[in-house]
Design a protein around this motif. Structure first.
Motif, mmCIF file in Angstrom:
data_model
loop_
_atom_site.group_PDB
_atom_site.id
_atom_site.type_symbol
_atom_site.label_atom_id
_atom_site.label_comp_id
_atom_site.label_asym_id
_atom_site.label_seq_id
_atom_site.Cartn_x
_atom_site.Cartn_y
_atom_site.Cartn_z
ATOM 1 N N MET A 1 20.378 8.834 -65.333
ATOM 2 C CA MET A 1 21.617 8.201 -65.724
ATOM 3 C C MET A 1 21.357 7.293 -66.912
ATOM 4 S SD MET A 1 24.058 5.789 -63.429
ATOM 5 C CE MET A 1 24.084 4.138 -64.049
ATOM 6 N N THR A 2 22.157 7.457 -67.970
ATOM 7 C CA THR A 2 22.023 6.589 -69.136
ATOM 8 C C THR A 2 22.822 5.332 -68.898
ATOM 9 O OG1 THR A 2 23.867 7.649 -70.227
ATOM 10 C CG2 THR A 2 21.691 8.538 -70.691
ATOM 11 N N LYS A 3 22.304 4.211 -69.381
ATOM 12 C CA LYS A 3 22.943 2.923 -69.132
ATOM 13 C C LYS A 3 24.030 2.599 -70.151
ATOM 14 C CE LYS A 3 20.772 1.398 -65.556
ATOM 15 N NZ LYS A 3 21.430 1.160 -64.343
ATOM 16 N N ASP A 4 24.194 3.401 -71.205
ATOM 17 C CA ASP A 4 25.193 3.091 -72.220
ATOM 18 C C ASP A 4 26.499 3.855 -72.031
ATOM 19 O OD1 ASP A 4 23.989 5.482 -72.773
ATOM 20 O OD2 ASP A 4 24.028 5.232 -74.945
ATOM 21 N N LYS A 5 26.636 4.608 -70.950
ATOM 22 C CA LYS A 5 27.856 5.366 -70.690
ATOM 23 C C LYS A 5 28.484 4.924 -69.379
ATOM 24 C CE LYS A 5 26.844 9.572 -73.180
ATOM 25 N NZ LYS A 5 26.920 11.002 -73.145
ATOM 26 N N SER A 6 29.805 5.006 -69.343
ATOM 27 C CA SER A 6 30.522 4.729 -68.094
ATOM 28 C C SER A 6 30.438 5.957 -67.204
ATOM 29 C CB SER A 6 31.982 4.407 -68.385
ATOM 30 O OG SER A 6 32.109 3.203 -69.080
ATOM 31 N N LYS A 7 30.559 5.721 -65.916
ATOM 32 C CA LYS A 7 30.588 6.807 -64.936
ATOM 33 C C LYS A 7 31.980 6.841 -64.314
ATOM 34 C CE LYS A 7 26.584 8.027 -62.402
ATOM 35 N NZ LYS A 7 26.523 9.240 -63.046
ATOM 36 N N VAL A 8 32.419 8.027 -63.907
ATOM 37 C CA VAL A 8 33.658 8.163 -63.143
ATOM 38 C C VAL A 8 33.358 8.930 -61.865
ATOM 39 C CG1 VAL A 8 35.269 8.006 -65.079
ATOM 40 C CG2 VAL A 8 34.360 10.220 -64.449
ATOM 41 N N PHE A 9 34.059 8.528 -60.810
ATOM 42 C CA PHE A 9 33.963 9.180 -59.517
ATOM 43 C C PHE A 9 35.362 9.691 -59.190
ATOM 44 C CE2 PHE A 9 30.893 5.796 -59.781
ATOM 45 C CZ PHE A 9 29.723 6.385 -59.331
ATOM 46 N N LEU A 10 35.479 10.966 -58.855
ATOM 47 C CA LEU A 10 36.774 11.585 -58.554
ATOM 48 C C LEU A 10 36.895 11.819 -57.055
ATOM 49 C CD1 LEU A 10 36.825 14.280 -61.386
ATOM 50 C CD2 LEU A 10 37.726 11.966 -61.459
ATOM 51 N N PHE A 11 37.984 11.315 -56.477
ATOM 52 C CA PHE A 11 38.257 11.467 -55.052
ATOM 53 C C PHE A 11 39.607 12.163 -54.881
ATOM 54 C CE2 PHE A 11 35.654 7.707 -55.533
ATOM 55 C CZ PHE A 11 34.733 7.792 -54.501
ATOM 56 N N ILE A 12 39.709 13.027 -53.878
ATOM 57 C CA ILE A 12 40.981 13.655 -53.510
ATOM 58 C C ILE A 12 41.435 13.015 -52.204
ATOM 59 C CG2 ILE A 12 42.144 15.783 -52.805
ATOM 60 C CD1 ILE A 12 41.496 15.856 -55.708
ATOM 61 N N ASP A 13 42.669 12.525 -52.209
ATOM 62 C CA ASP A 13 43.277 11.870 -51.056
ATOM 63 C C ASP A 13 42.392 10.710 -50.590
ATOM 64 O OD1 ASP A 13 45.427 13.615 -51.264
ATOM 65 O OD2 ASP A 13 44.493 15.095 -49.957
ATOM 66 N N ASP A 14 42.137 10.604 -49.293
ATOM 67 C CA ASP A 14 41.359 9.485 -48.761
ATOM 68 C C ASP A 14 39.934 9.894 -48.398
ATOM 69 O OD1 ASP A 14 43.496 7.701 -48.975
ATOM 70 O OD2 ASP A 14 44.344 8.357 -47.069
ATOM 71 N N GLU A 15 39.437 10.937 -49.015
ATOM 72 C CA GLU A 15 38.078 11.391 -48.720
ATOM 73 C C GLU A 15 37.068 10.328 -49.145
ATOM 74 O OE1 GLU A 15 36.913 14.210 -47.186
ATOM 75 O OE2 GLU A 15 39.009 14.658 -46.728
ATOM 76 N N PRO A 16 36.075 10.025 -48.298
ATOM 77 C CA PRO A 16 35.090 9.004 -48.652
ATOM 78 C C PRO A 16 34.038 9.497 -49.652
ATOM 79 C CG PRO A 16 34.628 9.881 -46.472
ATOM 80 C CD PRO A 16 35.920 10.510 -46.936
ATOM 81 N N VAL A 17 33.856 10.823 -49.713
ATOM 82 C CA VAL A 17 32.851 11.398 -50.612
ATOM 83 C C VAL A 17 33.565 11.928 -51.862
ATOM 84 C CG1 VAL A 17 31.069 13.182 -50.839
ATOM 85 C CG2 VAL A 17 31.435 12.052 -48.632
ATOM 86 N N PRO A 18 33.103 11.536 -53.057
ATOM 87 C CA PRO A 18 33.763 12.024 -54.272
ATOM 88 C C PRO A 18 33.541 13.521 -54.470
ATOM 89 C CG PRO A 18 31.813 10.760 -54.845
ATOM 90 C CD PRO A 18 31.981 10.645 -53.360
ATOM 91 N N ILE A 19 34.543 14.179 -55.106
ATOM 92 C CA ILE A 19 34.374 15.599 -55.427
ATOM 93 C C ILE A 19 33.526 15.769 -56.680
ATOM 94 C CG2 ILE A 19 36.495 16.329 -54.292
ATOM 95 C CD1 ILE A 19 37.754 16.542 -57.129
ATOM 96 N N ALA A 20 33.407 14.696 -57.466
ATOM 97 C CA ALA A 20 32.573 14.749 -58.675
ATOM 98 C C ALA A 20 32.153 13.339 -59.061
ATOM 99 C CB ALA A 20 33.321 15.407 -59.815
ATOM 100 N N GLU A 21 30.959 13.254 -59.625
ATOM 101 C CA GLU A 21 30.423 12.012 -60.183
ATOM 102 C C GLU A 21 29.944 12.375 -61.585
ATOM 103 O OE1 GLU A 21 26.570 9.212 -59.339
ATOM 104 O OE2 GLU A 21 27.656 9.989 -57.597
ATOM 105 N N LEU A 22 30.614 11.837 -62.606
ATOM 106 C CA LEU A 22 30.407 12.316 -63.969
ATOM 107 C C LEU A 22 30.181 11.168 -64.942
ATOM 108 C CD1 LEU A 22 33.533 14.615 -63.820
ATOM 109 C CD2 LEU A 22 31.180 15.397 -63.571
ATOM 110 N N ASP A 23 29.387 11.454 -65.980
ATOM 111 C CA ASP A 23 29.253 10.519 -67.102
ATOM 112 C C ASP A 23 30.370 10.806 -68.091
ATOM 113 O OD1 ASP A 23 26.940 9.266 -66.184
ATOM 114 O OD2 ASP A 23 25.651 10.831 -67.012
ATOM 115 N N THR A 24 30.918 9.762 -68.688
ATOM 116 C CA THR A 24 32.014 9.936 -69.648
ATOM 117 C C THR A 24 31.462 9.990 -71.056
ATOM 118 O OG1 THR A 24 32.358 7.560 -69.812
ATOM 119 C CG2 THR A 24 33.656 8.745 -68.180
ATOM 120 N N PRO A 25 32.184 10.589 -71.983
ATOM 121 C CA PRO A 25 33.413 11.372 -71.808
ATOM 122 C C PRO A 25 33.096 12.755 -71.259
ATOM 123 C CG PRO A 25 32.781 11.411 -74.108
ATOM 124 C CD PRO A 25 31.776 10.529 -73.389
ATOM 125 N N ILE A 26 34.030 13.314 -70.521
ATOM 126 C CA ILE A 26 33.822 14.603 -69.869
ATOM 127 C C ILE A 26 35.148 15.348 -69.774
ATOM 128 C CG2 ILE A 26 34.188 13.742 -67.528
ATOM 129 C CD1 ILE A 26 31.511 16.288 -68.410
#
Length: 135
Positions: A1-26
């Motif tokens: 993981m690079t420290k100069d980029k933001s990360k996003v976590f995508l969740f569907i509904d109330d699921e506790p586990v994200p469907i994706a964990e991505l570095d931006t932009p994506i």
């Protein structure tokens, strides 16, 4: 993981586990065929390199199943007696080829069209009768 980029976590509904964990932009392709038909919420949690978090929620409706059209009964109608319903269900196909067979729902002609037709025919008959009397 690079420290100069933001990360996003995508969740569907109330699921506790994200469907994706991505570095931006994506650019992310959300495959709705893996989600049940109905209303859902996509929650996007962002995390900046400094550790701050942001959140965005987007409501959407999935309708991958066959489309259903009903004529003769509307939502929350007050009804009595026997109802004559016209029901059609058709699939959208595979989105690479257009599916013609069954993709259009036949509908009855609205009453106001019948009124316009009757008025036009009445006017035409009146015009024909009065034009013969003039000669």
């Amino acid at each position: 993981m690079t420290k100069d980029k933001s990360k996003v976590f995508l969740f569907i509904d109330d699921e506790p586990v994200p469907i994706a964990e991505l570095d931006t932009p994506i650019v992310f392709d959300l495959d709705t065929k893996k989600i049940a038909d109905g209303e859902h919420v996509l929650t996007i949690v962002s995390q900046s390199p400094s550790g701050k978090e942001g959140i965005k929620k987007i409501q959407f409706t999935v309708a991958n199943g066959p489309s259903i059209k009903v004529e003769g009964l509307k939502n929350k109608d007050l009804v009595d007696g026997t109802l004559s319903l016209m029901i059609n269900a058709y699939d959208k196909g595979n989105q690479k080829s257009f599916l013609i067979n069954g993709s259009e729902t036949p509908q009855t002609i609205p009453f106001w069209i019948w009124i316009i037709i009757i008025l036009f025919i009445g006017w035409a008959v009146y015009y024909e009768i009065t034009s013969y009397n003039i000669q």
